[in-house]
Design a protein around this motif. Structure first.
Motif, PDB file in Angstrom:
ATOM      1  N   GLN A  29       0.834  -1.203   0.000  1.00  0.00           N
ATOM      2  CA  GLN A  29       0.000   0.000   0.000  1.00  0.00           C
ATOM      3  C   GLN A  29       0.868   1.252   0.000  1.00  0.00           C
ATOM      4  OE1 GLN A  29      -2.495   0.274   3.462  1.00  0.00           O
ATOM      5  NE2 GLN A  29      -3.279   2.308   2.944  1.00  0.00           N
ATOM      6  N   THR A  30       0.470   2.276  -0.759  1.00  0.00           N
ATOM      7  CA  THR A  30       1.171   3.555  -0.775  1.00  0.00           C
ATOM      8  C   THR A  30       0.561   4.490   0.272  1.00  0.00           C
ATOM      9  OG1 THR A  30       1.670   3.343  -3.138  1.00  0.00           O
ATOM     10  CG2 THR A  30       1.838   5.544  -2.175  1.00  0.00           C
ATOM     11  N   VAL A  31       1.418   5.036   1.149  1.00  0.00           N
ATOM     12  CA  VAL A  31       0.952   5.944   2.204  1.00  0.00           C
ATOM     13  C   VAL A  31       1.899   7.132   2.284  1.00  0.00           C
ATOM     14  CG1 VAL A  31      -0.085   4.081   3.551  1.00  0.00           C
ATOM     15  CG2 VAL A  31       2.268   4.786   4.031  1.00  0.00           C
ATOM     16  N   ASP A  32       1.394   8.229   2.850  1.00  0.00           N
ATOM     17  CA  ASP A  32       2.212   9.396   3.165  1.00  0.00           C
ATOM     18  C   ASP A  32       2.325   9.519   4.680  1.00  0.00           C
ATOM     19  OD1 ASP A  32       2.466  10.050   0.468  1.00  0.00           O
ATOM     20  OD2 ASP A  32       0.702  11.374   0.497  1.00  0.00           O
ATOM     21  N   LEU A  33       3.424  10.048   5.150  1.00  0.00           N
ATOM     22  CA  LEU A  33       3.635  10.264   6.575  1.00  0.00           C
ATOM     23  C   LEU A  33       3.175  11.667   6.965  1.00  0.00           C
ATOM     24  CD1 LEU A  33       7.204   8.712   7.020  1.00  0.00           C
ATOM     25  CD2 LEU A  33       4.981   7.568   6.926  1.00  0.00           C
ATOM     26  N   PRO A  34       2.695  11.799   8.195  1.00  0.00           N
ATOM     27  CA  PRO A  34       2.545  10.834   9.282  1.00  0.00           C
ATOM     28  C   PRO A  34       1.488   9.766   8.960  1.00  0.00           C
ATOM     29  CG  PRO A  34       2.439  13.081  10.120  1.00  0.00           C
ATOM     30  CD  PRO A  34       2.298  13.167   8.644  1.00  0.00           C
ATOM     31  N   HIS A  35       1.705   8.550   9.459  1.00  0.00           N
ATOM     32  CA  HIS A  35       0.798   7.442   9.172  1.00  0.00           C
ATOM     33  C   HIS A  35       0.708   6.519  10.381  1.00  0.00           C
ATOM     34  CE1 HIS A  35      -0.086   3.293   7.706  1.00  0.00           C
ATOM     35  NE2 HIS A  35      -1.006   3.941   7.021  1.00  0.00           N
ATOM     36  N   THR A  36      -0.499   5.996  10.636  1.00  0.00           N
ATOM     37  CA  THR A  36      -0.696   4.954  11.625  1.00  0.00           C
ATOM     38  C   THR A  36      -1.641   3.914  11.065  1.00  0.00           C
ATOM     39  OG1 THR A  36      -1.532   4.397  13.831  1.00  0.00           O
ATOM     40  CG2 THR A  36      -2.520   6.306  12.740  1.00  0.00           C
ATOM     41  N   TRP A  37      -1.400   2.663  11.411  1.00  0.00           N
ATOM     42  CA  TRP A  37      -2.340   1.618  10.986  1.00  0.00           C
ATOM     43  C   TRP A  37      -3.489   1.452  11.979  1.00  0.00           C
ATOM     44  CZ3 TRP A  37       2.804  -0.140  12.198  1.00  0.00           C
ATOM     45  CH2 TRP A  37       2.933  -0.794  13.419  1.00  0.00           C
ATOM     46  N   ASN A  38      -3.513   2.250  13.042  1.00  0.00           N
ATOM     47  CA  ASN A  38      -4.593   2.213  14.017  1.00  0.00           C
ATOM     48  C   ASN A  38      -5.488   3.440  13.941  1.00  0.00           C
ATOM     49  OD1 ASN A  38      -2.078   0.881  16.020  1.00  0.00           O
ATOM     50  ND2 ASN A  38      -3.888  -0.307  15.472  1.00  0.00           N
ATOM     51  N   THR A 140      -1.910   3.112  21.860  1.00  0.00           N
ATOM     52  CA  THR A 140      -0.509   3.162  21.429  1.00  0.00           C
ATOM     53  C   THR A 140      -0.501   2.998  19.908  1.00  0.00           C
ATOM     54  OG1 THR A 140      -0.307   0.795  21.884  1.00  0.00           O
ATOM     55  CG2 THR A 140       0.422   2.319  23.592  1.00  0.00           C
ATOM     56  N   TYR A 141      -0.622   4.124  19.212  1.00  0.00           N
ATOM     57  CA  TYR A 141      -0.721   4.105  17.757  1.00  0.00           C
ATOM     58  C   TYR A 141       0.529   3.504  17.143  1.00  0.00           C
ATOM     59  CZ  TYR A 141      -4.482   7.475  18.556  1.00  0.00           C
ATOM     60  OH  TYR A 141      -5.625   8.098  18.976  1.00  0.00           O
ATOM     61  N   GLY A 142       0.351   2.509  16.299  1.00  0.00           N
ATOM     62  CA  GLY A 142       1.479   1.922  15.595  1.00  0.00           C
ATOM     63  C   GLY A 142       1.747   2.654  14.294  1.00  0.00           C
ATOM     64  N   GLY A 143       3.019   2.815  13.954  1.00  0.00           N
ATOM     65  CA  GLY A 143       3.340   3.408  12.667  1.00  0.00           C
ATOM     66  C   GLY A 143       4.407   4.472  12.736  1.00  0.00           C
ATOM     67  N   LEU A 144       4.759   4.997  11.560  1.00  0.00           N
ATOM     68  CA  LEU A 144       5.625   6.167  11.464  1.00  0.00           C
ATOM     69  C   LEU A 144       4.712   7.386  11.573  1.00  0.00           C
ATOM     70  CD1 LEU A 144       8.045   5.070   8.588  1.00  0.00           C
ATOM     71  CD2 LEU A 144       8.461   5.018  11.061  1.00  0.00           C
ATOM     72  N   TYR A 145       4.357   7.724  12.805  1.00  0.00           N
ATOM     73  CA  TYR A 145       3.281   8.689  13.035  1.00  0.00           C
ATOM     74  C   TYR A 145       3.792  10.129  13.190  1.00  0.00           C
ATOM     75  CZ  TYR A 145       4.477   8.793  17.991  1.00  0.00           C
ATOM     76  OH  TYR A 145       5.128   8.958  19.187  1.00  0.00           O
ATOM     77  N   ARG A 146       5.047  10.356  12.849  1.00  0.00           N
ATOM     78  CA  ARG A 146       5.618  11.692  12.753  1.00  0.00           C
ATOM     79  C   ARG A 146       6.460  11.746  11.474  1.00  0.00           C
ATOM     80  NH1 ARG A 146       2.336  12.606  16.034  1.00  0.00           N
ATOM     81  NH2 ARG A 146       2.546  13.544  18.110  1.00  0.00           N
TER      82      ARG A 146
END
Length: 288
Positions: A29-38, A140-146
């Motif tokens: 999947q293509t995503v942009d940051l910040p990103h969380t899977w929660n 506790t959000y998972g991901g590259l959230y910053r």
């Protein structure tokens, strides 16, 4: 001079332990940051809150400057919870805390042309990784959230600045420098565009500067100055860092809290860090 390159767009993501990719994972999947899977499953009330392993991947060209003698770092503002970073298949670092920024130097492993950056994240509850280990009442959000960026430096650079005001008219600066042999440290204090002082020092130890005439920082009049520190060598500016400074003193006594020698009432606030940039100074380049 320092150069910051934003690499927040067009990451590839997969919500499973797919393993370290040997090449660009075009099917993820293509995503942009910040990103969380929660973003949804932690709030939908159906018990589907996912904690486990996931992967991110990103390709980028190495800028010319590091290959010509500079240094390049990847900086992560927030990666929850346990992050293992790879570049071109080489494991570089594991950072075990979702609430602190971290950086890793990639100069040695970067190559001319495209580079593959991969990050494995694990939010499995682990009492040895903050904030787990006790009862918590938030997600506790998972991901590259910053944000994530490339930080490109000269061989000589300012790694960090620790600035305090021991009294209302004194500036104390403890610079952390890399490769500062035969360099000078230039300190400037500014109010807006107006320069209040300018002094040069040889590197080493703490720099203490009297600043007569500055105004104190107070809640009713939060006066801020800019402390600009430059690293110079043979007249050339190698690096510059700026920090906002308020002249203030704080003290806790038996009868309460004192700001600038005056007893001051404090009102507490419990705020979770789910809003972007809370508690972190974002580089000017990323604010645009």
């Amino acid at each position: 001079m320092r150069n910051i390159i934003n690499i927040n767009d067009n990451w590839k993501f997969i919500r499973e332990d797919a393993g370290l990719p040997a090449e660009y994972p075009g099917m993820w999947q293509t995503v942009d940051l910040p990103h969380t899977w929660n973003a949804v499953d932690g709030n939908d009330g159906n018990g589907s809150y996912y904690r486990g392993k996931c992967w991110y991947a990103k390709t980028f060209p190495t800028p010319a400057q590091p290959l010509a003698g500079g240094r390049v770092f990847v900086e992560f503002l927030g990666a929850n919870s346990e992050a293992t970073v790879y570049l071109n298949g080489q494991e570089l670092i594991t950072h075990r805390c979702g609430y602190t920024a971290f950086r890793v130097e990639i100069t040695e492993f970067a190559k001319s042309g495209e580079n593959l950056l991969a990050v494995k994240l694990d939010t499995t509850e682990n009492p040895e990784v903050p904030p787990f280990g006790f009862v918590i009442d938030y997600l506790t959000y998972g991901g590259l959230y910053r944000e994530v960026w490339l930080d490109i430096r000269e061989q000589s650079y300012i790694q960090d600045l620790y600035i305090t005001t021991p009294d209302l008219n004194t500036l104390k600066i403890r610079p952390s420098l890399v490769g500062a042999k035969n360099c000078l440290v230039l300190v400037e204090l500014l109010k807006g565009e107006r320069q209040l002082l300018r002094k040069a020092f040889t590197p080493g130890g703490v720099i203490t500067i009297p600043c007569p005439g500055v105004k104190p920082w107070e809640p009713e009049h939060p006066v801020l100055y800019t402390c600009r520190v430059s690293l110079l060598k043979i007249g050339q500016v190698l690096d510059v860092r700026e920090v906002k400074v308020g002249f203030r003193t704080v003290e806790f006594k038996a009868d309460g809290f004192y700001l600038n020698g005056k007893k001051t009432f404090l009102r507490g606030l419990n705020r979770h860090q789910s809003f972007p940039y809370v508690g972190y100074a974002v580089p000017e380049q990323l604010q645009r």
